[in-house]
Write a protein that holds these residues in place. Structure first.
Motif, PDB file in Angstrom:
ATOM      1  N   LEU A 139       3.889   5.214  -4.257  1.00  0.00           N
ATOM      2  CA  LEU A 139       5.170   5.889  -4.454  1.00  0.00           C
ATOM      3  C   LEU A 139       5.682   5.661  -5.868  1.00  0.00           C
ATOM      4  O   LEU A 139       6.149   6.586  -6.540  1.00  0.00           O
ATOM      5  N   ILE A 140       5.570   4.424  -6.338  1.00  0.00           N
ATOM      6  CA  ILE A 140       5.988   4.120  -7.705  1.00  0.00           C
ATOM      7  C   ILE A 140       5.117   4.890  -8.694  1.00  0.00           C
ATOM      8  O   ILE A 140       5.619   5.537  -9.623  1.00  0.00           O
ATOM      9  N   ALA A 141       3.807   4.836  -8.508  1.00  0.00           N
ATOM     10  CA  ALA A 141       2.884   5.504  -9.430  1.00  0.00           C
ATOM     11  C   ALA A 141       3.110   7.010  -9.454  1.00  0.00           C
ATOM     12  O   ALA A 141       3.003   7.646 -10.506  1.00  0.00           O
TER      13      ALA A 141
ATOM     14  N   PRO B 272       0.810  -1.231   0.000  1.00  0.00           N
ATOM     15  CA  PRO B 272       0.000   0.000   0.000  1.00  0.00           C
ATOM     16  C   PRO B 272       0.839   1.275   0.000  1.00  0.00           C
ATOM     17  O   PRO B 272       0.369   2.327  -0.449  1.00  0.00           O
ATOM     18  N   ALA B 273       2.064   1.216   0.486  1.00  0.00           N
ATOM     19  CA  ALA B 273       2.966   2.376   0.443  1.00  0.00           C
ATOM     20  C   ALA B 273       3.836   2.358  -0.811  1.00  0.00           C
ATOM     21  O   ALA B 273       4.158   3.408  -1.371  1.00  0.00           O
ATOM     22  N   ILE B 274       4.222   1.153  -1.248  1.00  0.00           N
ATOM     23  CA  ILE B 274       5.137   1.025  -2.385  1.00  0.00           C
ATOM     24  C   ILE B 274       4.481   1.454  -3.694  1.00  0.00           C
ATOM     25  O   ILE B 274       5.027   2.267  -4.449  1.00  0.00           O
TER      26      ILE B 274
ATOM     27  N   LYS C 244      13.307  10.816  -4.632  1.00  0.00           N
ATOM     28  CA  LYS C 244      12.072  11.239  -3.943  1.00  0.00           C
ATOM     29  C   LYS C 244      12.119  10.954  -2.450  1.00  0.00           C
ATOM     30  O   LYS C 244      11.674  11.763  -1.647  1.00  0.00           O
ATOM     31  N   ILE C 245      12.676   9.785  -2.078  1.00  0.00           N
ATOM     32  CA  ILE C 245      12.700   9.454  -0.657  1.00  0.00           C
ATOM     33  C   ILE C 245      13.988   9.907   0.016  1.00  0.00           C
ATOM     34  O   ILE C 245      14.197   9.646   1.204  1.00  0.00           O
TER      35      ILE C 245
ATOM     36  N   ARG D 282       9.208  -3.599  -7.002  1.00  0.00           N
ATOM     37  CA  ARG D 282       8.596  -3.498  -5.674  1.00  0.00           C
ATOM     38  C   ARG D 282       9.564  -3.940  -4.580  1.00  0.00           C
ATOM     39  O   ARG D 282       9.632  -3.317  -3.520  1.00  0.00           O
ATOM     40  N   MET D 283      10.301  -5.027  -4.823  1.00  0.00           N
ATOM     41  CA  MET D 283      11.280  -5.493  -3.830  1.00  0.00           C
ATOM     42  C   MET D 283      12.330  -4.426  -3.558  1.00  0.00           C
ATOM     43  O   MET D 283      12.690  -4.162  -2.412  1.00  0.00           O
ATOM     44  N   ALA D 284      12.845  -3.819  -4.632  1.00  0.00           N
ATOM     45  CA  ALA D 284      13.887  -2.808  -4.468  1.00  0.00           C
ATOM     46  C   ALA D 284      13.347  -1.595  -3.712  1.00  0.00           C
ATOM     47  O   ALA D 284      14.017  -1.065  -2.821  1.00  0.00           O
ATOM     48  N   VAL D 285      12.136  -1.163  -4.060  1.00  0.00           N
ATOM     49  CA  VAL D 285      11.545  -0.022  -3.358  1.00  0.00           C
ATOM     50  C   VAL D 285      11.324  -0.368  -1.888  1.00  0.00           C
ATOM     51  O   VAL D 285      11.553   0.457  -1.005  1.00  0.00           O
TER      52      VAL D 285
END
Length: 148
Positions: free
Chosen positions: A70-72, A65-67, A139-140, A92-95
């Motif tokens: 953030l990607i989008a 739900p957070a990943i 971004k992060i 997703r794993m890397a993020v």
């Protein structure tokens, strides 16, 4: 863990997540299936490697739900349904690893995610994953060391 072990652990996590993503089983069952049946040559899988893979798979699912937002938010052309299953799982794993603030520096996480992508993905997919990870790292605020 050395680089080869981390790569193996990430590959294991990818396969575990794949089993989960296509609806074959829950994460806990996928971990047991992978290490018990699909990776029999590791007798048994080194504890650290198995723990890393299992935790990364669990955390990735937990953090979706957070990943995904953030990607989008990082690229308008992020369309999960249009990407290959393994491509989106690698991303997703890397993020997930970047979000949880791993001991491994962000540059290493990104580079090793790209190595994994090169094993499973097309050249265009690898370029897309690279661009997305670079944007997300900025971004992060994961620091400039990810540029190396």
């Amino acid at each position: 863990m050395n680089k080869a072990q981390r790569h193996s652990a990430r590959e294991a996590a990818l396969q575990i997540l794949y089993q989960y993503e296509i609806g074959r089983c829950e994460i806990a069952q996928a971990v047991e299936t992978f290490f018990g049946l699909q990776w029999p040559h590791v007798d048994p899988a080194p504890g650290e490697l198995r723990t890393f893979a299992a935790e990364l798979a669990h955390e990735t699912v937990h953090r979706l739900p957070a990943i995904d937002p953030l990607i989008a938010d990082t690229a308008e052309r992020w369309r999960p349904e249009r990407m290959a299953v393994l491509d989106r799982l690698i991303l997703r794993m890397a993020v997930c690893e970047l979000l949880r603030g791993p001991e491994t520096p962000p540059a290493v996480v990104i580079n090793e995610a790209l190595e994994l992508a090169r094993t499973f993905s097309t050249e265009d997919a690898v370029k897309f994953i690279n661009g997305m990870l670079d944007g997300i790292r900025k971004k992060i605020g994961a620091g400039p060391e990810a540029d190396s």
